[in-house]
Design an enzyme around this catalytic site. Structure first.
Site, mmCIF file in Angstrom:
data_model
loop_
_atom_site.group_PDB
_atom_site.id
_atom_site.type_symbol
_atom_site.label_atom_id
_atom_site.label_comp_id
_atom_site.label_asym_id
_atom_site.label_seq_id
_atom_site.Cartn_x
_atom_site.Cartn_y
_atom_site.Cartn_z
ATOM 1 N N HIS A 156 0.887 -1.137 0.060
ATOM 2 C CA HIS A 156 -0.061 0.062 0.063
ATOM 3 C C HIS A 156 0.883 1.123 0.096
ATOM 4 C CE1 HIS A 156 -3.157 -2.720 2.289
ATOM 5 N NE2 HIS A 156 -3.626 -2.472 1.115
ATOM 6 N N LYS A 212 -18.448 -6.620 7.860
ATOM 7 C CA LYS A 212 -17.163 -7.210 7.827
ATOM 8 C C LYS A 212 -16.693 -7.394 9.299
ATOM 9 C CE LYS A 212 -13.554 -7.241 4.290
ATOM 10 N NZ LYS A 212 -12.783 -6.390 3.517
ATOM 11 N N ARG A 264 -2.204 -6.273 -8.719
ATOM 12 C CA ARG A 264 -0.886 -6.947 -8.476
ATOM 13 C C ARG A 264 -0.915 -8.162 -9.571
ATOM 14 N NH1 ARG A 264 -2.942 -8.019 -2.501
ATOM 15 N NH2 ARG A 264 -4.597 -8.067 -3.728
ATOM 16 N N SER A 268 -2.869 -7.830 2.637
ATOM 17 C CA SER A 268 -3.211 -8.002 4.004
ATOM 18 C C SER A 268 -3.507 -9.007 4.738
ATOM 19 C CB SER A 268 -4.142 -6.889 4.410
ATOM 20 O OG SER A 268 -3.999 -5.683 4.003
HETATM 21 O O1 PNS Z 1 -9.095 -3.478 0.346
HETATM 22 P P1 PNS Z 1 -10.265 -3.651 -0.097
HETATM 23 O O2 PNS Z 1 -10.958 -4.565 0.724
HETATM 24 O O3 PNS Z 1 -10.200 -4.464 -1.625
HETATM 25 O O4 PNS Z 1 -11.292 -2.669 -0.435
HETATM 26 C C1 PNS Z 1 -12.548 -2.702 -1.176
HETATM 27 C C2 PNS Z 1 -13.231 -1.450 -1.176
HETATM 28 C C3 PNS Z 1 -13.297 -0.659 0.485
HETATM 29 C C4 PNS Z 1 -12.539 -0.449 -1.857
HETATM 30 C C5 PNS Z 1 -14.687 -1.759 -1.453
HETATM 31 O O5 PNS Z 1 -15.403 -2.733 -0.756
HETATM 32 C C6 PNS Z 1 -15.497 -0.214 -1.269
HETATM 33 O O6 PNS Z 1 -15.489 0.576 -2.211
HETATM 34 N N1 PNS Z 1 -16.398 -0.175 -0.344
HETATM 35 C C7 PNS Z 1 -17.347 0.945 -0.213
HETATM 36 C C8 PNS Z 1 -18.730 0.742 -0.430
HETATM 37 C C9 PNS Z 1 -19.021 0.695 -1.728
HETATM 38 O O7 PNS Z 1 -18.859 1.871 -2.262
HETATM 39 N N2 PNS Z 1 -19.464 -0.437 -2.459
HETATM 40 C C10 PNS Z 1 -19.625 -0.661 -3.816
HETATM 41 C C11 PNS Z 1 -18.362 -0.789 -4.482
HETATM 42 S S1 PNS Z 1 -18.760 -1.099 -6.323
#
Ligand code: PNS
Length: 172
Positions: free
Chosen positions: A20, A44, A95, A133
């Protein structure tokens, strides 16, 4: 921190890794400022760190880049958060090829929700390709060495967390 040259880098950051950090530094070569946005997801429940702990760790990591990197948390839709802070770009890291399908779906859904918001994919440096992570937590829980893949302060917090967990397990 308003303006057109701001990017939002969203994620769970549970915890923040050197991958990150590498991505944030790469993004700063393209954008003036970046907001590392930690998603608050009440569904979560398997997170290792609380949002406050994640915020604190990430803020410590970027303390020397304070003017250009802000660490924040958000609840609800990412596109609404991005709009609220005046960002037009979402940064996501790529990645392996296996990341692509999920990332593509998310980018398309976000575009559907807010057509003016672009998702930009950045490639992590090659020494960070294998870091996630999730794997950091798994390796750590099994007693493996993650000292080269997370910042020093994060390693300290991981050690504390797993020590506390094993204490709780031996009592319970
Ligand atoms: O690090 P991660 O868990 O891959 O991140 C995922 C994240 C937080 C970017 C995604 O779950 C997100 O954008 N969550 C916020 C809620 C939202 O907007 N959901 C619709 C996504 S299309």
């Amino acid at each position: 921190m308003r303006g057109s040259n701001i990017a939002v880098y969203p994620g769970s950051f549970d915890p923040i890794t050197n991958g990150h950090v590498d991505l944030v530094k790469r993004t700063l070569q393209v954008f003036d400022r970046i907001i590392v946005a930690i998603s608050i997801n009440p569904d979560k429940r398997d997170a290792l760190f609380t949002v406050e702990e994640r915020l604190h760790m990430a803020r410590t990591v970027f303390k020397d880049l304070k003017g250009r990197v802000r660490v924040d948390s958000f609840e609800g839709l990412l596109v609404d958060y991005a709009e609220g802070v005046g960002a037009h770009v979402i940064i996501r890291g790529l990645r392996a090829v296996s990341d692509f399908e999920f990332e593509f779906q998310m980018a398309m859904m976000n575009r559907h929700l807010k057509p003016g918001l672009e998702t930009l994919f950045m490639m992590t440096g090659q020494s960070f390709f294998y870091i996630s992570s999730r794997l950091v937590k798994e390796v750590m829980s099994l007693g493996g060495d993650v000292s080269n893949v997370v910042p020093g302060n994060v390693l300290k917090e991981l050690k504390k967390k797993f020590k506390q967990r094993s204490r709780e397990r031996s009592v319970g």
